[in-house]
Design a protein around this motif. Structure first.
Motif, PDB file in Angstrom:
ATOM      1  N   ILE A 208     -49.500 -28.332  72.117  1.00 21.30           N
ATOM      2  CA  ILE A 208     -50.609 -28.738  72.989  1.00 21.30           C
ATOM      3  C   ILE A 208     -50.098 -29.613  74.115  1.00 21.30           C
ATOM      4  O   ILE A 208     -50.480 -29.448  75.281  1.00 21.30           O
ATOM      5  CB  ILE A 208     -51.692 -29.471  72.166  1.00 21.30           C
ATOM      6  N   ASN A 209     -49.215 -30.539  73.780  1.00 24.06           N
ATOM      7  CA  ASN A 209     -48.651 -31.419  74.792  1.00 24.06           C
ATOM      8  C   ASN A 209     -47.921 -30.617  75.873  1.00 24.06           C
ATOM      9  O   ASN A 209     -48.066 -30.890  77.073  1.00 24.06           O
ATOM     10  CB  ASN A 209     -47.695 -32.410  74.142  1.00 24.06           C
ATOM     11  N   GLN A 210     -47.148 -29.608  75.451  1.00 28.05           N
ATOM     12  CA  GLN A 210     -46.408 -28.800  76.416  1.00 28.05           C
ATOM     13  C   GLN A 210     -47.352 -27.979  77.287  1.00 28.05           C
ATOM     14  O   GLN A 210     -47.140 -27.832  78.494  1.00 28.05           O
ATOM     15  CB  GLN A 210     -45.426 -27.876  75.699  1.00 28.05           C
ATOM     16  N   ASN A 211     -48.410 -27.439  76.671  1.00 21.74           N
ATOM     17  CA  ASN A 211     -49.392 -26.669  77.444  1.00 21.74           C
ATOM     18  C   ASN A 211     -50.050 -27.541  78.505  1.00 21.74           C
ATOM     19  O   ASN A 211     -50.280 -27.098  79.641  1.00 21.74           O
ATOM     20  CB  ASN A 211     -50.457 -26.080  76.517  1.00 21.74           C
ATOM     21  N   ILE A 212     -50.365 -28.773  78.141  1.00 21.52           N
ATOM     22  CA  ILE A 212     -50.973 -29.699  79.102  1.00 21.52           C
ATOM     23  C   ILE A 212     -49.970 -30.075  80.179  1.00 21.52           C
ATOM     24  O   ILE A 212     -50.311 -30.145  81.371  1.00 21.52           O
ATOM     25  CB  ILE A 212     -51.522 -30.936  78.373  1.00 21.52           C
ATOM     26  N   ALA A 213     -48.723 -30.292  79.785  1.00 14.51           N
ATOM     27  CA  ALA A 213     -47.678 -30.610  80.766  1.00 14.51           C
ATOM     28  C   ALA A 213     -47.516 -29.472  81.771  1.00 14.51           C
ATOM     29  O   ALA A 213     -47.325 -29.709  82.977  1.00 14.51           O
ATOM     30  CB  ALA A 213     -46.356 -30.876  80.053  1.00 14.51           C
ATOM     31  N   ASP A 214     -47.642 -28.246  81.310  1.00 10.57           N
ATOM     32  CA  ASP A 214     -47.455 -27.089  82.186  1.00 10.57           C
ATOM     33  C   ASP A 214     -48.608 -26.878  83.162  1.00 10.57           C
ATOM     34  O   ASP A 214     -48.486 -26.072  84.096  1.00 10.57           O
ATOM     35  CB  ASP A 214     -47.241 -25.827  81.350  1.00 10.57           C
ATOM     36  N   LEU A 215     -49.711 -27.585  82.966  1.00 11.11           N
ATOM     37  CA  LEU A 215     -50.797 -27.536  83.943  1.00 11.11           C
ATOM     38  C   LEU A 215     -50.400 -28.230  85.241  1.00 11.11           C
ATOM     39  O   LEU A 215     -50.973 -27.972  86.299  1.00 11.11           O
ATOM     40  CB  LEU A 215     -52.057 -28.200  83.370  1.00 11.11           C
ATOM     41  N   SER A 216     -49.419 -29.110  85.152  1.00 14.46           N
ATOM     42  CA  SER A 216     -48.934 -29.820  86.331  1.00 14.46           C
ATOM     43  C   SER A 216     -47.861 -29.004  87.034  1.00 14.46           C
ATOM     44  O   SER A 216     -46.999 -28.409  86.374  1.00 14.46           O
ATOM     45  CB  SER A 216     -48.344 -31.181  85.931  1.00 14.46           C
ATOM     46  N   PRO A 217     -47.875 -28.961  88.356  1.00 13.83           N
ATOM     47  CA  PRO A 217     -46.784 -28.300  89.084  1.00 13.83           C
ATOM     48  C   PRO A 217     -45.420 -28.905  88.774  1.00 13.83           C
ATOM     49  O   PRO A 217     -44.392 -28.255  88.970  1.00 13.83           O
ATOM     50  CB  PRO A 217     -47.160 -28.524  90.557  1.00 13.83           C
ATOM     51  N   LEU A 218     -45.403 -30.151  88.296  1.00 10.94           N
ATOM     52  CA  LEU A 218     -44.148 -30.817  87.957  1.00 10.94           C
ATOM     53  C   LEU A 218     -43.744 -30.596  86.498  1.00 10.94           C
ATOM     54  O   LEU A 218     -42.689 -31.061  86.060  1.00 10.94           O
ATOM     55  CB  LEU A 218     -44.254 -32.316  88.249  1.00 10.94           C
TER      56      LEU A 218
END
Length: 257
Positions: A208-218
């Motif tokens: 879940i953390n990675q999926n949320i991180a991937d929402l960011s262009p960074l």
């Protein structure tokens, strides 16, 4: 120039602790306020061990008496307050059908009323400073509401309005008021949030953390220092013509204008 004094509610860990570290590096005396004395002692020991100047006050932002006593202690002990950082509180995971009245009241009292009360009671000292600063740590859900974080969405939107209204009111005293809106941030609170999100998901907290991180262009979530760096800028003279704004620190995840 006399030593500047800062008060940080919710300052024993996470974002508040990182802001405190940055302020002490600027030779600003920091007073941390939180409920857990053990965590406060540890934070203050670490800050002072790095040549900082830090003290703590045990207090609960839900209790107006604790707020009044904290301001009185600062007045008696230091005679001044130049910086107020409202950083205590965080909303629970859940939508409108899940959150109870008790959870609504607890979170509104902690974060919304906590910020309002601390600001109101600290104003006489901040006015005397002649160059006071208030930083409200709010959150991106105030701009981009989430069905899964309905409490945070409502409370944060209210605090953004509060920030703008108070900034307009106290500008005549030379006080600047600004807000910072963190997105997902790598703190102990966020790790606990991930566990709650994973309960109703087939994914692990890490996924879940990675999926949320991937929402960011960074492609990462924020670190506490990312929020602290902005707080230090807004408090500094480099931002002396900035007041009444709220700035997202979310790696570009929020795409609204």
């Amino acid at each position: 120039m006399s030593e500047r004094v800062a008060l940080i509610s919710g300052g024993s860990g996470g974002i508040g602790r990182e802001i405190a570290l940055g302020l002490t590096k600027e030779n600003i005396r920091v007073i941390l306020l939180a409920r857990n004395e053990d965590k406060l002692k540890k934070a203050v020991e670490e800050l002072n061990g790095q040549s900082g100047k830090a003290d703590y006050i045990v207090g609960d932002v839900c209790r107006i008496q604790d707020i009044l006593e904290a301001i009185q202690e600062i007045r008696s002990k230091y005679g001044k307050l130049d910086i107020l950082v409202n950083c205590a509180g965080g909303g629970p995971v859940g939508g409108i059908q899940k959150i109870t009245d008790e959870e609504w009241m607890q979170n509104i009292t902690t974060k919304q009323l906590g910020y309002i009360r601390f600001t109101r009671e600290a104003l006489p000292l901040l006015i005397n400073s002649g160059k006071g600063n208030i930083i409200n740590i709010i959150g991106v859900f105030g701009k981009q509401p989430s069905k899964d974080f309905v409490v945070g969405s409502v409370t944060n939107a209210a605090l953004m309005a509060f920030t703008k209204a108070v900034a307009d009111d106290v500008a005549r005293y030379g006080i600047r008021v600004n807000a910072i809106n963190p997105g997902a941030t790598n703190t102990e609170l966020w790790k606990e949030t991930l566990k709650y999100l994973a309960v109703d998901s087939e994914l692990s907290p890490e996924q879940i953390n990675q999926n949320i991180a991937d929402l960011s262009p960074l492609h990462r979530i924020a670190e506490a220092k990312d929020i602290a760096n902005l707080a230090l800028f807004l408090i500094s003279d480099k931002a002396e013509f900035i007041t009444g704004i709220s700035i997202n620190v979310d790696g570009g995840t929020y795409s609204g204008i």
